[in-house]
Design an enzyme around this catalytic site. Structure first.
Site, mmCIF file in Angstrom:
data_model
loop_
_atom_site.group_PDB
_atom_site.id
_atom_site.type_symbol
_atom_site.label_atom_id
_atom_site.label_comp_id
_atom_site.label_asym_id
_atom_site.label_seq_id
_atom_site.Cartn_x
_atom_site.Cartn_y
_atom_site.Cartn_z
ATOM 1 N N GLU A 73 0.861 -1.196 0.000
ATOM 2 C CA GLU A 73 0.000 0.000 0.000
ATOM 3 C C GLU A 73 0.900 1.251 0.000
ATOM 4 O O GLU A 73 1.929 1.269 0.679
ATOM 5 C CB GLU A 73 -0.829 -0.032 1.297
ATOM 6 C CG GLU A 73 -1.666 1.207 1.558
ATOM 7 C CD GLU A 73 -2.292 1.194 2.969
ATOM 8 O OE1 GLU A 73 -1.649 0.710 3.932
ATOM 9 O OE2 GLU A 73 -3.435 1.685 3.092
ATOM 10 N N ASN A 80 -6.962 6.105 -1.855
ATOM 11 C CA ASN A 80 -5.853 5.196 -1.550
ATOM 12 C C ASN A 80 -6.054 4.017 -2.514
ATOM 13 O O ASN A 80 -6.947 3.194 -2.317
ATOM 14 C CB ASN A 80 -5.964 4.769 -0.080
ATOM 15 C CG ASN A 80 -4.772 3.959 0.374
ATOM 16 O OD1 ASN A 80 -4.025 3.429 -0.447
ATOM 17 N ND2 ASN A 80 -4.610 3.834 1.686
ATOM 18 N N LYS A 85 -9.398 1.894 -2.133
ATOM 19 C CA LYS A 85 -9.641 1.345 -0.781
ATOM 20 C C LYS A 85 -11.011 1.759 -0.238
ATOM 21 O O LYS A 85 -11.335 2.945 -0.193
ATOM 22 C CB LYS A 85 -8.530 1.826 0.153
ATOM 23 C CG LYS A 85 -8.542 1.228 1.550
ATOM 24 C CD LYS A 85 -7.276 1.672 2.291
ATOM 25 C CE LYS A 85 -7.155 1.102 3.680
ATOM 26 N NZ LYS A 85 -5.915 1.557 4.343
ATOM 27 N N GLU A 113 -6.323 8.641 7.643
ATOM 28 C CA GLU A 113 -6.874 8.201 6.349
ATOM 29 C C GLU A 113 -8.278 8.748 6.118
ATOM 30 O O GLU A 113 -8.654 9.045 4.996
ATOM 31 C CB GLU A 113 -6.889 6.674 6.268
ATOM 32 C CG GLU A 113 -5.528 6.084 5.995
ATOM 33 C CD GLU A 113 -5.633 4.641 5.556
ATOM 34 O OE1 GLU A 113 -6.146 4.365 4.472
ATOM 35 O OE2 GLU A 113 -5.180 3.769 6.338
ATOM 36 N N CYS A 126 -4.827 -3.088 2.657
ATOM 37 C CA CYS A 126 -4.567 -3.022 4.101
ATOM 38 C C CYS A 126 -5.784 -3.324 4.977
ATOM 39 O O CYS A 126 -6.147 -4.456 5.144
ATOM 40 C CB CYS A 126 -3.936 -1.672 4.464
ATOM 41 S SG CYS A 126 -3.246 -1.752 6.133
ATOM 42 N N ASN A 139 0.185 -1.152 5.520
ATOM 43 C CA ASN A 139 1.044 -0.351 6.407
ATOM 44 C C ASN A 139 0.409 -0.468 7.778
ATOM 45 O O ASN A 139 -0.602 0.192 8.055
ATOM 46 C CB ASN A 139 1.021 1.127 6.004
ATOM 47 C CG ASN A 139 1.899 1.450 4.821
ATOM 48 O OD1 ASN A 139 3.052 1.828 4.963
ATOM 49 N ND2 ASN A 139 1.337 1.305 3.629
HETATM 50 N N1 CDV Z 1 -3.092 1.284 6.475
HETATM 51 C C1 CDV Z 1 -4.030 0.670 7.218
HETATM 52 O O1 CDV Z 1 -5.154 0.478 6.760
HETATM 53 N N2 CDV Z 1 -3.683 0.292 8.456
HETATM 54 C C2 CDV Z 1 -4.627 -0.281 9.361
HETATM 55 C C3 CDV Z 1 -4.479 0.178 10.741
HETATM 56 C C4 CDV Z 1 -3.529 -0.373 11.617
HETATM 57 C C5 CDV Z 1 -4.866 1.487 11.048
HETATM 58 C C6 CDV Z 1 -4.701 -1.780 9.349
HETATM 59 O O2 CDV Z 1 -5.824 -2.286 9.446
HETATM 60 O O3 CDV Z 1 -3.674 -2.461 9.304
#
Ligand code: CDV
Length: 311
Positions: free
Chosen positions: A44, A107, A124, A143, A169, A194
Site C-alpha cells: 500500500e 488510496n 480502498k 486516512e 490493508c 502499512n
Molecule cells: N493502512 C491501514 O489500513 N492500516 C490499518 C491500521 C492499523 C490502522 C490496518 O488495518 O492495518
C-alpha cells in the site's frame, strides 16, 4: 502456475523522492526477474512514506504525496522495466483525480499485466483511523481525512492466466472484502499494508496480536473463498513508527506457504498453482450449492449492529 514475488518494502523516509523509491522498486523487479517471477506485488502507498501518520494543515503539503498520472514521469520506468522483464505487477499509491470540477483523493492500487498495460484499478473501501487531528496520539492515522471512500467496489479481472483481485490493508480484516471477490471466482487476491506493530488507532493491544490478526484475517479469507492471498508489508521504523512486516503468501487451503523474515526490502516468492483453488471451490465452498443469500439480508441492510429488543 503463477510465480509471485511479494515485494516487501522497508521504511520510506518522509523526504525520500519518488525517483529514490522507484529505484528500490526496480531493484526488486530485477531480483524477481532473476528468480523467474510472473507477478510482483508491492505494498500500500508504495511510492511514499505512510503520510496519514502526520497532521498537515496545508493541503499542498498533503497533495505532494499524491499521483495525478499513472504512469507519471517518475513511475514510467517501473512500467518499462516490468514490460522488459515480462512481469506483471500490483502497485499501491495515493491517487488524485478531477471529477466534474471536484478533486477526489483515493488510496488506490493498480494491476499491470506483463505487457505493461493497466488492467485493473481498486480504491480502498475500508478507511481506518480518524478524521480529526488527535495531538495526544504518538502518531496520527488520518486516512479518514486525507482519502475519499473507494467507489469502484471489489472488481476482479481475467489476466495472467487467472482471475485476479485486489484490496488494501484494512480491507483485509473484513470478510466482506474476500467474499465480494470470492463470488466472482477470484483465484488470487493481492494486497499491501502499512500496519503499526504497536498502538493501532483503535487503542492498546499486546504487541503479539498485530501478527496474529494479520495472519488470521488473510488465512481465513483465503480458505473461506478458496483463493490465493498475497499480503505485502511496508515494514520497519518509518518516521518514528514501528511498522510490522510479516509479508506472506497464503494458499487456498489457508496455509502460509511463504513468509518474510525481515523488516527491509525483501522478495518473498512462491509458485502459486491457481488450479489449487478448484478443490474447495467445487466442494465445501461451492457457493451456488451451499450459500443461502436469502438468509443474509442484514449484511447489506445495515452497517452497524442491530441489537435484539430488550425484554
Ligand atoms: N493502512 C491501514 O489500513 N492500516 C490499518 C491500521 C492499523 C490502522 C490496518 O488495518 O492495518
Amino acid at each position: 502456475m503463477v510465480t509471485v514475488g511479494a515485494a516487501q518494502l522497508g521504511p520510506i523516509a518522509r523526504d525520500e523522492t519518488r525517483s529514490q523509491v522507484v529505484d528500490r522498486l526496480l531493484a526488486l523487479l530485477d531480483r524477481a526477474h532473476e528468480r523467474g517471477c510472473d507477478l510482483v506485488v508491492f505494498p500500500e502507498l508504495a511510492l511514499t512514506t505512510f503520510f496519514p501518520r502526520w497532521y498537515f494543515e496545508n493541503q499542498d503539503e498533503i497533495d505532494r504525496f499524491f499521483e495525478t498520472a499513472m504512469p507519471g514521469p517518475e513511475t514510467q520506468a517501473l512500467f518499462d522495466r516490468a514490460a522488459e522483464h515480462g512481469i506483471g505487477f500490483c502497485l499501491g499509491f495515493a491517487e488524485m483525480v478531477e471529477n466534474g470540477g471536484e478533486t477526489q483523493r483515493f488510496n488506490s492500487c493498480i494491476l499491470v499485466d506483463k505487457s505493461g498495460a493497466i488492467v485493473g484499478k481498486y480504491r480502498k473501501v475500508h478507511l481506518p483511523g480518524h478524521a480529526d487531528h488527535l495531538p495526544e496520539r504518538k502518531w496520527q492515522h488520518l486516512e479518514k481525512a486525507y482519502f475519499d471512500v473507494g467507489d469502484l467496489g471489489f472488481p476482479v479481472w481475467r489476466t495472467m492466466g487467472g482471475i485476479m483481485g485486489m484490496c488494501i490493508c484494512n480491507d483485509r480484516r473484513w470478510p466482506e472484502t474476500y467474499r465480494m471477490m470470492g463470488l466472482q471466482g477470484v483465484e488470487m487476491i493481492m494486497l499491501g499494508y502499512n500496519t503499526p506493530a504497536t498502538e493501532p488507532p483503535w487503542g492498546f493491544e499486546p504487541t503479539h496480536l498485530a501478527g496474529l490478526h494479520n495472519n488470521l484475517s488473510m488465512q481465513a479469507g483465503a480458505y473461506q473463498n478458496a483463493t490465493w492471498v498475497i499480503g505485502v508489508a511496508k515494514a520497519g521504523n518509518e518516521g518514528g513508527c514501528d511498522m510490522m512486516g510479516g509479508t506472506l503468501i497464503v494458499a487456498p487451503t489457508g496455509e502460509i506457504v511463504a513468509q518474510g523474515r525481515t523488516l527491509e526490502d525483501e522478495l518473498v516468492i512462491a509458485d502459486c498453482d491457481l488450479d489449487a483453488c478448484n478443490h474447495y471451490k467445487n466442494t465445501v465452498f461451492n457457493f451456488a450449492e451451499h450459500r443461502q443469500p436469502d438468509q443474509y439480508g442484514l449484511i447489506t441492510e445495515t452497517a452497524g449492529v442491530i441489537l435484539p429488543p430488550d425484554d
